[in-house]
Design a protein around this motif. Structure first.
Motif, PDB file in Angstrom:
ATOM      1  N   ARG A  16       0.838  -1.212   0.000  1.00 45.61           N
ATOM      2  CA  ARG A  16       0.000   0.000   0.000  1.00 45.61           C
ATOM      3  C   ARG A  16       0.872   1.261   0.000  1.00 45.61           C
ATOM      4  NH1 ARG A  16      -3.984  -0.964   4.878  1.00 45.61           N
ATOM      5  NH2 ARG A  16      -4.802   1.072   4.265  1.00 45.61           N
ATOM      6  N   GLU A  74     -11.990   2.469  15.466  1.00 45.90           N
ATOM      7  CA  GLU A  74     -11.301   3.080  14.336  1.00 45.90           C
ATOM      8  C   GLU A  74     -10.809   4.469  14.731  1.00 45.90           C
ATOM      9  OE1 GLU A  74     -12.714   4.446   9.984  1.00 45.90           O
ATOM     10  OE2 GLU A  74     -13.086   2.342  10.482  1.00 45.90           O
ATOM     11  N   HIS A  77     -10.842  10.837  12.052  1.00 49.51           N
ATOM     12  CA  HIS A  77     -10.190  11.794  11.162  1.00 49.51           C
ATOM     13  C   HIS A  77      -9.814  13.043  11.948  1.00 49.51           C
ATOM     14  CE1 HIS A  77     -12.317  10.135   7.312  1.00 49.51           C
ATOM     15  NE2 HIS A  77     -11.787   9.196   8.048  1.00 49.51           N
ATOM     16  N   ASP A 140      -2.578   2.050   9.071  1.00 51.29           N
ATOM     17  CA  ASP A 140      -3.759   1.815   8.234  1.00 51.29           C
ATOM     18  C   ASP A 140      -4.591   3.092   8.115  1.00 51.29           C
ATOM     19  OD1 ASP A 140      -5.741   0.017   6.847  1.00 51.29           O
ATOM     20  OD2 ASP A 140      -6.948   0.656   8.577  1.00 51.29           O
ATOM     21  N   HIS A 141      -4.771   3.797   9.206  1.00 47.18           N
ATOM     22  CA  HIS A 141      -5.521   5.056   9.223  1.00 47.18           C
ATOM     23  C   HIS A 141      -4.919   6.045   8.208  1.00 47.18           C
ATOM     24  CE1 HIS A 141      -7.427   8.672  10.916  1.00 47.18           C
ATOM     25  NE2 HIS A 141      -6.219   9.212  10.971  1.00 47.18           N
ATOM     26  N   ARG A 144      -5.279   4.897   4.531  1.00 48.16           N
ATOM     27  CA  ARG A 144      -6.645   5.184   4.074  1.00 48.16           C
ATOM     28  C   ARG A 144      -6.826   6.676   3.824  1.00 48.16           C
ATOM     29  NH1 ARG A 144     -10.158   4.507   7.682  1.00 48.16           N
ATOM     30  NH2 ARG A 144      -8.871   3.815   9.401  1.00 48.16           N
ATOM     31  N   GLN A 145      -6.163   7.510   4.650  1.00 46.38           N
ATOM     32  CA  GLN A 145      -6.222   8.958   4.455  1.00 46.38           C
ATOM     33  C   GLN A 145      -5.758   9.330   3.040  1.00 46.38           C
ATOM     34  OE1 GLN A 145      -3.479  11.095   6.972  1.00 46.38           O
ATOM     35  NE2 GLN A 145      -4.309  13.093   6.426  1.00 46.38           N
ATOM     36  N   GLY A 147      -5.925   7.196   0.445  1.00 44.69           N
ATOM     37  CA  GLY A 147      -6.665   6.415  -0.544  1.00 44.69           C
ATOM     38  C   GLY A 147      -6.103   5.070  -0.916  1.00 44.69           C
TER      39      GLY A 147
END
Length: 148
Positions: A16, A74, A77, A140-141, A144-145, A147
């Motif tokens: 990733r 989770e 943001h 992971d956070h 994902r931020q 994409g």
């Protein structure tokens, strides 16, 4: 369950990371991708005893109070972060990326032996499983931020 110590899971995170480019933009927050690499690397360096942060007594108490909730949900943001984890300059993309990959890889290459700090300055007493959760959720956070 994904684990920083598991070779396959660890390599999935690295895949990733490798999908990111200097042009990748965040879906939320203010960081650029190179700043995110530096931010995540700094968090990992706490586990290795390579970086220290100063936390006042009130924040230490807060960290201990919210630890279980944060570690078992989770990440939100735009959560607040310690000043030692805020990077605002422009960093050389490949160097910052490779540093993050090298340090994250240590978890699967060295296992629990990579972790030398079992008393986090903010979260308090940490088990190897706590480090696993924290490091996995944190990286992971941020992936994902961006994409991936």
């Amino acid at each position: 369950m994904n684990s920083i110590y598991d070779k396959t899971s660890n390599e999935a995170i690295i895949e990733r990371i490798n999908k990111l480019t200097p042009e990748t933009e965040a879906e939320w927050g203010k960081m650029t991708v190179d700043q995110m690499f530096k931010h995540c690397t700094a968090a990992i360096e706490i586990a290795f005893g390579q970086k220290e942060i100063k936390v006042n007594l009130m924040m230490k108490i807060l960290g201990k109070l919210v630890k279980n909730k944060v570690f078992n949900s989770e990440f939100q943001h735009n959560s607040p972060t310690a000043k030692e984890f805020i990077f605002t300059d422009k960093y050389e993309f490949e160097s910052a990326k490779n540093d993050l990959i090298q340090k994250f890889s240590r978890f699967s290459n060295e296992g629990k032996n990579a972790i030398t700090v079992l008393n986090h300055p903010f979260w308090g007493k940490m088990s190897y499983e706590d480090w696993d959760k924290l490091m996995w959720k944190h990286i992971d956070h941020h992936l994902r931020q961006f994409g991936v």
